[in-house]
Enzyme design. Structure first.
Site, PDB file in Angstrom:
ATOM      1  N   LYS A 291      34.580 -36.812  24.267  1.00  0.00           N
ATOM      2  CA  LYS A 291      34.719 -37.911  25.078  1.00  0.00           C
ATOM      3  C   LYS A 291      36.515 -37.541  24.926  1.00  0.00           C
ATOM      4  O   LYS A 291      36.690 -37.213  26.273  1.00  0.00           O
ATOM      5  CB  LYS A 291      34.356 -39.273  24.936  1.00  0.00           C
TER       6      LYS A 291
ATOM      7  N   CYS B 141      33.905 -40.248  19.272  1.00  0.00           N
ATOM      8  CA  CYS B 141      35.558 -39.805  19.393  1.00  0.00           C
ATOM      9  C   CYS B 141      35.688 -37.990  20.568  1.00  0.00           C
ATOM     10  O   CYS B 141      36.182 -38.167  21.103  1.00  0.00           O
ATOM     11  CB  CYS B 141      36.020 -40.164  19.128  1.00  0.00           C
TER      12      CYS B 141
HETATM   13  N1  LIG Z   1      35.873 -45.558  16.508  1.00  0.00           N
HETATM   14  C1  LIG Z   1      36.737 -44.449  15.902  1.00  0.00           C
HETATM   15  O1  LIG Z   1      36.001 -44.559  14.748  1.00  0.00           O
HETATM   16  C2  LIG Z   1      37.890 -44.334  16.842  1.00  0.00           C
HETATM   17  C3  LIG Z   1      39.194 -43.464  15.620  1.00  0.00           C
HETATM   18  C4  LIG Z   1      40.156 -42.938  16.712  1.00  0.00           C
HETATM   19  C5  LIG Z   1      40.167 -43.375  17.717  1.00  0.00           C
HETATM   20  N2  LIG Z   1      39.739 -44.050  18.297  1.00  0.00           N
HETATM   21  C6  LIG Z   1      40.147 -45.146  20.040  1.00  0.00           C
HETATM   22  O2  LIG Z   1      40.316 -46.082  19.253  1.00  0.00           O
HETATM   23  C7  LIG Z   1      39.819 -46.863  21.019  1.00  0.00           C
HETATM   24  C8  LIG Z   1      38.869 -48.017  21.165  1.00  0.00           C
HETATM   25  O3  LIG Z   1      37.296 -47.502  20.076  1.00  0.00           O
HETATM   26  P1  LIG Z   1      36.723 -48.233  19.398  1.00  0.00           P
HETATM   27  O4  LIG Z   1      35.966 -47.383  18.570  1.00  0.00           O
HETATM   28  O5  LIG Z   1      36.967 -49.375  17.968  1.00  0.00           O
HETATM   29  O6  LIG Z   1      36.169 -48.679  20.780  1.00  0.00           O
HETATM   30  P2  LIG Z   1      34.531 -50.291  20.703  1.00  0.00           P
HETATM   31  O7  LIG Z   1      34.048 -50.264  21.953  1.00  0.00           O
HETATM   32  O8  LIG Z   1      33.797 -49.940  19.956  1.00  0.00           O
HETATM   33  O9  LIG Z   1      34.706 -51.383  20.534  1.00  0.00           O
HETATM   34  C9  LIG Z   1      36.512 -51.608  21.870  1.00  0.00           C
HETATM   35  C10 LIG Z   1      36.436 -53.231  22.229  1.00  0.00           C
HETATM   36  O10 LIG Z   1      37.663 -53.507  22.969  1.00  0.00           O
HETATM   37  C11 LIG Z   1      36.977 -54.616  23.782  1.00  0.00           C
HETATM   38  N3  LIG Z   1      37.871 -54.650  24.666  1.00  0.00           N
HETATM   39  C12 LIG Z   1      37.347 -54.545  26.004  1.00  0.00           C
HETATM   40  N4  LIG Z   1      38.496 -54.853  27.473  1.00  0.00           N
HETATM   41  C13 LIG Z   1      39.082 -55.610  26.424  1.00  0.00           C
HETATM   42  C14 LIG Z   1      40.187 -56.688  26.959  1.00  0.00           C
HETATM   43  N5  LIG Z   1      40.706 -56.764  27.832  1.00  0.00           N
HETATM   44  N6  LIG Z   1      41.200 -57.247  25.909  1.00  0.00           N
HETATM   45  C15 LIG Z   1      40.845 -57.566  24.841  1.00  0.00           C
HETATM   46  N7  LIG Z   1      38.883 -56.702  24.321  1.00  0.00           N
HETATM   47  C16 LIG Z   1      39.343 -55.696  25.146  1.00  0.00           C
HETATM   48  C17 LIG Z   1      35.117 -54.916  24.373  1.00  0.00           C
HETATM   49  O11 LIG Z   1      34.643 -55.256  24.291  1.00  0.00           O
HETATM   50  C18 LIG Z   1      35.201 -54.072  22.074  1.00  0.00           C
HETATM   51  O12 LIG Z   1      34.615 -54.584  21.593  1.00  0.00           O
HETATM   52  C19 LIG Z   1      39.553 -45.685  22.197  1.00  0.00           C
HETATM   53  O13 LIG Z   1      40.692 -45.082  22.695  1.00  0.00           O
HETATM   54  C20 LIG Z   1      38.671 -45.283  20.409  1.00  0.00           C
HETATM   55  O14 LIG Z   1      39.031 -43.491  21.722  1.00  0.00           O
HETATM   56  C21 LIG Z   1      38.460 -44.544  18.163  1.00  0.00           C
END
Ligand SMILES: NC(=O)c1ccc[n+]([C@@H]2O[C@H](COP(=O)([O-])OP(=O)(O)OC[C@H]3O[C@@H](n4cnc5c(N)ncnc54)[C@H](O)[C@@H]3O)[C@@H](O)[C@H]2O)c1
Length: 427
Positions: A259, A256
C-alpha cells in the site's frame, strides 16, 4: 511522565502504547471496535506480536482501553494517531480514519500535541494543521513521528530503533515528542513535517527496491545457472551494499509495503511525476508471486484437479497478519487454474475462498497432495520430516516449490522431492 492518548488499537497502536507505558507514561488506547476494547480490558491481546502480551501485562496499571474519545483525550499531553491508512481503488492512501480522529477532537481544550504515527502521504500534516486551525484547534500542536517497526519484531524495533524521526512545524512540539522518547536509545532525526512524512515512504521504497532487485537477479540466475543465495552473499558482503533485504523469494506482501508503494507512486503521479523505478519495483513484485504457478505447471502440466499444499499464509513469519500476503494471490491463482488448495499456517487464517481449505497441520496439508509450496518461512518448517512427508504425497516424486529458499536443495531431493526454489539451479 506524560499522558498519551493512542488512537487505534492495531499493530502499531498497541505496540506504541505498551512501549510508552513501559517508559512510565500513562496511556489510554482508544479504538472504535467494541470487541477489540473488550478483549483488551479482559487482558487478551487481539493480535499476534511477540513480546506484546507480556509488555501489556507488566504495564497494565498504566494502560487503559476505551471506546470513548472524551475519556481518551482528557488531560492528554499527546494524541498519537495510529489508525489504518489502507489503499483506495486509485492507489491513494485512504485517510478517512485520520480525518475522523481530527474531527473527533472538536472542543478539545488544553495544549496537547497530535502526533501522526500512521503512514500518510507527504502534505497530510499540512492539511491536518489547516483543518485543526479551521476548527478552532490552533492550540493543538502537530508532529509527524512515523513508525518503522516490522511486524514480528515490533516491540524490539520500537525499544531499539535504528532512528526516531520527528518532524514538526514548531520546534517546541518536536522537543516535547523527543522528550517523550527519553529512555529509548537511538539516533533522533529532526526535520520539517513534509520531510518526516517522506522519510517513511522513501525508506519503505528503498527496502522494496532491494527485494525486487534481488528477485530479478534470481530470475536471471535461474535462466543462466547461477545460485542467487551465493550471489546475494557475495554482493551483500560489500560494505557499500550490505546484506539485508537481499533474500530472493516470491515477493513482498503485508500491510505496509504494497500500500505504501502504491501511495508513493500515486503521490508522485498526482504531483505530475512518473516514478518509473517504483513502478518497476511494484510490477516485478506482482510477477514474482505468479512465477510459482509456472514452476508447478512445468512439472505437473495442467493444475486442474491437482491438490496443492500452501505452507504458510501469513505474509511473513511471527505474525498473524495476512494483509496483501503472497499466499492470497497464490491461492487465488491456483484456484483459478482449477487446483484444490490446502493451506496451513500456525496462527494466520486465510479467509474462506472457493477452492481453498485451511487445515490444522502440515501433515494434513501434504498428505495425498500433488505439490507443496513453501510460502512463509515459519521456523517449524525448517526441521520437518520431509522424507516422511514426501512418502505421504500422491505422486511418487512430488513437487516442492520453496518460495523462500528456506530448505537445503540437496537434502530435499534426497528426501524424495522434485525440489524447486527461487534463483537456485534446478536438479
Ligand atoms: N503494521 C505495521 O507493522 C506498520 C508499521 C509501520 C507503519 N504502519 C502504519 O501505521 C498505521 C496503522 O497500522 P496498523 O497495522 O496498526 O493498522 P491496524 O488496522 O492493525 O489498526 C488500526 C486500528 O485503528 C482503529 N481505528 C479506526 N478508526 C479509529 C478511530 N477513529 N479512533 C480510534 N481507532 C480507530 C481500527 O479499528 C484498528 O483497530 C497505518 O498507517 C500503517 O501503514 C504500520
Amino acid at each position: 511522565m506524560s499522558r498519551v492518548a493512542v488512537f487505534g488499537a492495531g499493530y502499531v497502536g498497541l505496540v506504541t502504547g505498551a512501549c510508552f507505558a513501559e517508559l512510565g507514561h500513562e496511556i489510554v488506547v482508544r479504538d472504535v471496535v467494541p470487541e477489540r476494547i473488550e478483549r483488551l480490558r479482559a487482558g487478551e491481546v487481539p493480535i499476534h506480536e511477540p513480546g506484546l502480551d507480556e509488555l501489556l501485562r507488566r504495564n497494565a496499571e498504566r494502560l487503559t482501553f476505551t471506546l470513548d474519545v472524551a475519556e481518551a483525550v482528557r488531560d492528554a499531553d499527546f494524541l498519537y494517531v495510529a489508525v489504518g491508512t489502507p489503499p483506495t481503488y486509485s492507489g491513494d492512501a485512504d485517510l478517512s480514519a485520520v480525518w475522523t480522529v481530527v474531527d473527533e477532537l472538536g472542543g478539545l481544550e488544553g495544549g496537547a500535541i497530535m502526533v501522526m504515527k500512521s503512514t500518510v502521504p507527504v502534505g497530510t500534516g499540512a492539511k491536518v494543521r489547516h483543518r485543526l486551525d479551521d476548527r478552532g484547534l490552533g492550540h493543538i500542536g502537530y508532529v509527524s513521528n512515523p513508525e518503522f517497526t516490522a511486524e514480528g519484531t515490533a516491540v524490539r524495533d520500537f525499544q531499539h530503533p535504528d532512528r526516531v524521526v520527528i518532524g514538526s512545524f514548531d520546534d517546541a512540539d518536536g522537543d516535547a515528542v523527543q522528550e517523550l522518547h527519553r529512555g529509548i536509545d537511538g539516533p533522533v532525526v529532526r526535520s520539517d513535517v513534509a520531510s518526516a512524512e517522506m522519510i517513511k515512504l522513501a525508506a519503505n521504497a528503498a527496502l522494496m527496491t532491494r527485494i525486487s532487485f534481488i528477485n530479478e537477479i534470481a530470475n536471471v540466475c535461474e535462466a543462466t545457472g547461477a545460485d542467487v543465495v551465493r550471489v546475494a552473499e557475495g554482493v551483500g558482503l560489500d560494505r557499500r551494499i550490505g546484506a539485508s533485504f537481499l533474500r530472493a523469494g516470491i515477493g513482498y506482501g503485508g500491510s505496509c509495503f504494497p500500500k505504501d508503494s502504491l501511495a508513493l507512486k500515486q503521490l508522485a503521479a498526482n504531483s505530475g511525476y512518473h516514478f518509473q523505478l517504483l513502478n518497476a519495483v511494484i510490477e516485478v513484485n506482482e510477477l514474482q508471486k505468479r512465477r510459482v504457478i509456472g514452476k508447478l505447471q512445468r512439472h505437473l502440466g495442467s493444475l486442474r484437479g491437482k491438490t496443492v499444499a500452501l505452507l504458510g499464509v501469513a505474509f511473513k513469519p511471527n505474525t498473524d497478519d495476512i494483509r496483501e500476503a503472497p499466499s492470497l494471490v497464490l491461492a487465488g491463482r491456483l484456484a483459478a487454474e482449477g487446483a484444490h488448495v490446502r493451506a496451513w499456517d500456525p496462527i494466520a487464517h486465510i479467509d474462506s475462498a472457493p477452492g481453498v481449505q485451511q487445515v490444522e497441520s502440515v501433515d494434513d496439508a501434504l498428505t495425498g497432495a500433488d505439490a507443496a509450496v513453501l510460502v512463509t518461512e515459519w521456523a517449524e518448517l525448517a526441521d520437518a520430516d520431509w522424507a516422511g512427508a514426501a512418502a505421504r504425497m500422491r505422486a511418487e516424486r512430488p513437487v516442492f516449490v520453496d518460495g523462500r529458499n528456506m530448505l537445503d536443495p540437496q537434502r530435499m531431493r534426497e528426501s524424495g522431492w522434485i525440489y524447486e526454489s527461487i534463483g537456485r539451479p534446478s536438479a
